[in-house]
Scaffold this motif. Structure first.
Motif: not given
Length: 84
Positions: A30-40
């Motif tokens: 809903h427009g709010r950041p909840v997680a970040r996916i970053v490269p290993v």
């Protein structure tokens, strides 16, 4: 790149390929950041600061919490007993 949860779910393979290429994805709900996916293999910001010598890791871990006290009395009784 910011994407919503539904978009991530619907195009997971495509988005993981994007991350594999070295990019970071911020997942929003809903427009709010909840997680970040970053490269290993990409160091976290904390790891970067440690490597630069700007942050020093703790010398020892925090001590564990004490074990709870087992009693049949109520909290009020225990407080009253300590006040005497």
């Amino acid at each position: 790149m910011d994407i919503g949860v539904r978009e991530l779910r619907d195009g997971l393979s495509r988005h993981l390929a994007f991350v594999r290429a070295g990019h970071t994805i911020t997942v929003t709900d809903h427009g709010r950041p909840v997680a970040r996916i970053v490269p290993v293999g990409v160091p976290s910001r904390l790891e970067q600061l440690i490597a630069e010598g700007k942050v020093t890791p703790a010398a020892r871990r925090k001590s564990s919490r004490p074990q709870p006290i087992k009693t049949t009395a109520t909290v009020s009784d225990l407080v009253d007993k300590q006040r005497r």
